[in-house]
Design a protein around this motif. Structure first.
Motif, PDB file in Angstrom:
ATOM      1  N   MET A  29       9.315   7.320  11.461  1.00 11.71           N
ATOM      2  CA  MET A  29      10.324   7.106  10.428  1.00 11.71           C
ATOM      3  C   MET A  29      11.394   8.191  10.453  1.00 11.71           C
ATOM      4  O   MET A  29      11.233   9.210  11.112  1.00 11.71           O
ATOM      5  CB  MET A  29       9.644   7.091   9.060  1.00 11.71           C
ATOM      6  CG  MET A  29       8.934   8.406   8.721  1.00 11.71           C
ATOM      7  SD  MET A  29       8.130   8.390   7.098  1.00 11.71           S
ATOM      8  CE  MET A  29       9.545   8.291   6.005  1.00 11.71           C
ATOM      9  N   LYS A  30      12.455   7.924   9.722  1.00 11.88           N
ATOM     10  CA  LYS A  30      13.497   8.934   9.522  1.00 11.88           C
ATOM     11  C   LYS A  30      13.156   9.677   8.243  1.00 11.88           C
ATOM     12  O   LYS A  30      13.148   9.096   7.167  1.00 11.88           O
ATOM     13  CB  LYS A  30      14.869   8.276   9.429  1.00 11.88           C
ATOM     14  CG  LYS A  30      15.296   7.640  10.735  1.00 11.88           C
ATOM     15  CD  LYS A  30      16.656   6.973  10.632  1.00 11.88           C
ATOM     16  CE  LYS A  30      17.048   6.350  11.960  1.00 11.88           C
ATOM     17  NZ  LYS A  30      18.300   5.590  11.847  1.00 11.88           N
ATOM     18  N   SER A  62      13.213   3.309   6.030  1.00  9.63           N
ATOM     19  CA  SER A  62      11.995   4.123   6.072  1.00  9.63           C
ATOM     20  C   SER A  62      11.401   4.243   4.677  1.00  9.63           C
ATOM     21  O   SER A  62      10.182   4.142   4.495  1.00  9.63           O
ATOM     22  CB  SER A  62      12.294   5.519   6.641  1.00  9.63           C
ATOM     23  OG  SER A  62      12.629   5.448   8.011  1.00  9.63           O
ATOM     24  N   GLY A  63      12.259   4.433   3.683  1.00 16.29           N
ATOM     25  CA  GLY A  63      11.800   4.554   2.301  1.00 16.29           C
ATOM     26  C   GLY A  63      11.087   3.304   1.818  1.00 16.29           C
ATOM     27  O   GLY A  63      10.075   3.384   1.115  1.00 16.29           O
ATOM     28  N   GLN A  64      11.597   2.130   2.210  1.00 16.71           N
ATOM     29  CA  GLN A  64      10.950   0.880   1.800  1.00 16.71           C
ATOM     30  C   GLN A  64       9.551   0.758   2.386  1.00 16.71           C
ATOM     31  O   GLN A  64       8.611   0.359   1.689  1.00 16.71           O
ATOM     32  CB  GLN A  64      11.782  -0.321   2.257  1.00 16.71           C
ATOM     33  CG  GLN A  64      12.996  -0.583   1.415  1.00 16.71           C
ATOM     34  CD  GLN A  64      13.734  -1.829   1.878  1.00 16.71           C
ATOM     35  OE1 GLN A  64      13.134  -2.839   2.218  1.00 16.71           O
ATOM     36  NE2 GLN A  64      15.061  -1.750   1.906  1.00 16.71           N
ATOM     37  N   VAL A  65       9.399   1.110   3.663  1.00 13.90           N
ATOM     38  CA  VAL A  65       8.086   1.003   4.305  1.00 13.90           C
ATOM     39  C   VAL A  65       7.112   1.998   3.671  1.00 13.90           C
ATOM     40  O   VAL A  65       5.953   1.668   3.423  1.00 13.90           O
ATOM     41  CB  VAL A  65       8.179   1.180   5.835  1.00 13.90           C
ATOM     42  CG1 VAL A  65       6.796   1.157   6.471  1.00 13.90           C
ATOM     43  CG2 VAL A  65       9.061   0.086   6.448  1.00 13.90           C
ATOM     44  N   VAL A  66       7.586   3.207   3.370  1.00 16.76           N
ATOM     45  CA  VAL A  66       6.746   4.202   2.688  1.00 16.76           C
ATOM     46  C   VAL A  66       6.286   3.645   1.339  1.00 16.76           C
ATOM     47  O   VAL A  66       5.102   3.741   0.996  1.00 16.76           O
ATOM     48  CB  VAL A  66       7.511   5.534   2.500  1.00 16.76           C
ATOM     49  CG1 VAL A  66       6.827   6.425   1.474  1.00 16.76           C
ATOM     50  CG2 VAL A  66       7.644   6.251   3.831  1.00 16.76           C
ATOM     51  N   PHE A  95       9.835  12.559   1.673  1.00 15.49           N
ATOM     52  CA  PHE A  95      11.295  12.604   1.583  1.00 15.49           C
ATOM     53  C   PHE A  95      11.909  11.738   2.687  1.00 15.49           C
ATOM     54  O   PHE A  95      12.427  12.249   3.676  1.00 15.49           O
ATOM     55  CB  PHE A  95      11.791  14.050   1.691  1.00 15.49           C
ATOM     56  CG  PHE A  95      13.256  14.198   1.405  1.00 15.49           C
ATOM     57  CD1 PHE A  95      13.755  14.003   0.128  1.00 15.49           C
ATOM     58  CD2 PHE A  95      14.135  14.529   2.419  1.00 15.49           C
ATOM     59  CE1 PHE A  95      15.115  14.128  -0.128  1.00 15.49           C
ATOM     60  CE2 PHE A  95      15.500  14.658   2.169  1.00 15.49           C
ATOM     61  CZ  PHE A  95      15.986  14.458   0.890  1.00 15.49           C
ATOM     62  N   PRO A  96      11.832  10.401   2.526  1.00 15.13           N
ATOM     63  CA  PRO A  96      12.449   9.515   3.522  1.00 15.13           C
ATOM     64  C   PRO A  96      13.957   9.751   3.574  1.00 15.13           C
ATOM     65  O   PRO A  96      14.581  10.005   2.540  1.00 15.13           O
ATOM     66  CB  PRO A  96      12.146   8.112   2.992  1.00 15.13           C
ATOM     67  CG  PRO A  96      11.059   8.283   1.987  1.00 15.13           C
ATOM     68  CD  PRO A  96      11.192   9.666   1.445  1.00 15.13           C
ATOM     69  N   ILE A 129       5.627  10.265  10.956  1.00 15.72           N
ATOM     70  CA  ILE A 129       6.198  11.150  11.966  1.00 15.72           C
ATOM     71  C   ILE A 129       7.719  11.050  11.889  1.00 15.72           C
ATOM     72  O   ILE A 129       8.286   9.961  12.025  1.00 15.72           O
ATOM     73  CB  ILE A 129       5.692  10.783  13.374  1.00 15.72           C
ATOM     74  CG1 ILE A 129       4.171  10.979  13.425  1.00 15.72           C
ATOM     75  CG2 ILE A 129       6.396  11.634  14.436  1.00 15.72           C
ATOM     76  CD1 ILE A 129       3.538  10.592  14.729  1.00 15.72           C
ATOM     77  N   ASN A 130       8.354  12.193  11.656  1.00 16.38           N
ATOM     78  CA  ASN A 130       9.802  12.264  11.463  1.00 16.38           C
ATOM     79  C   ASN A 130      10.523  12.276  12.812  1.00 16.38           C
ATOM     80  O   ASN A 130      10.485  13.272  13.523  1.00 16.38           O
ATOM     81  CB  ASN A 130      10.143  13.524  10.656  1.00 16.38           C
ATOM     82  CG  ASN A 130      11.623  13.642  10.373  1.00 16.38           C
ATOM     83  OD1 ASN A 130      12.423  12.767  10.704  1.00 16.38           O
ATOM     84  ND2 ASN A 130      11.986  14.744   9.750  1.00 16.38           N
TER      85      ASN A 130
END
Length: 111
Positions: free
Chosen positions: A21-22, A33-37, A27-28, A50-51
């Motif tokens: 993810m980004k 990425s935030g939606q998947v988190v 802290f997406p 993994i960033n």
């Protein structure tokens, strides 16, 4: 580049659920990425984030590894599941939870 491929391969094969993810799960740094988190947190599954923003080689390497052009990318038990749209559709249909459970991965929201 093979070092990056080996790193990705190792992470995918040695962690039940991995999200490339980004940013980080805490802290997406992009909306997708935030939606998947949010989905993974809602389902209540343990996963490793993994960033890819930390390393340009990793950011390109994961795209090459999966032959998938976008990030985030979700892997379950070594299998590429998909990006944000696929994960969201699987979540909404209930398929994501049943897939995780079918792979023997504990989910908290057993409703």
């Amino acid at each position: 580049m093979s070092g990056i491929h080996d790193f990705i391969d190792n992470e995918v094969k040695n962690n039940d659920v991995v999200l490339f993810m980004k940013g980080t799960p805490q802290f997406p740094q992009c909306g997708f990425s935030g939606q998947v988190v949010q989905i993974l947190d809602y389902v209540g599954v343990d996963y490793k984030g993994i960033n890819v923003l930390a390393d340009a080689d990793l950011r390109q390497g994961i795209k090459d590894y999966s032959n998938w052009p976008t990030i985030p990318q979700l892997y379950v038990k070594g299998e590429f599941i998909g990006g944000c749209d696929i994960v969201r559709e699987m979540f909404q249909s209930g398929e994501l939870k049943s897939h995780l459970e079918g792979q023997g991965i504990a989910v908290k929201g057993a409703a």
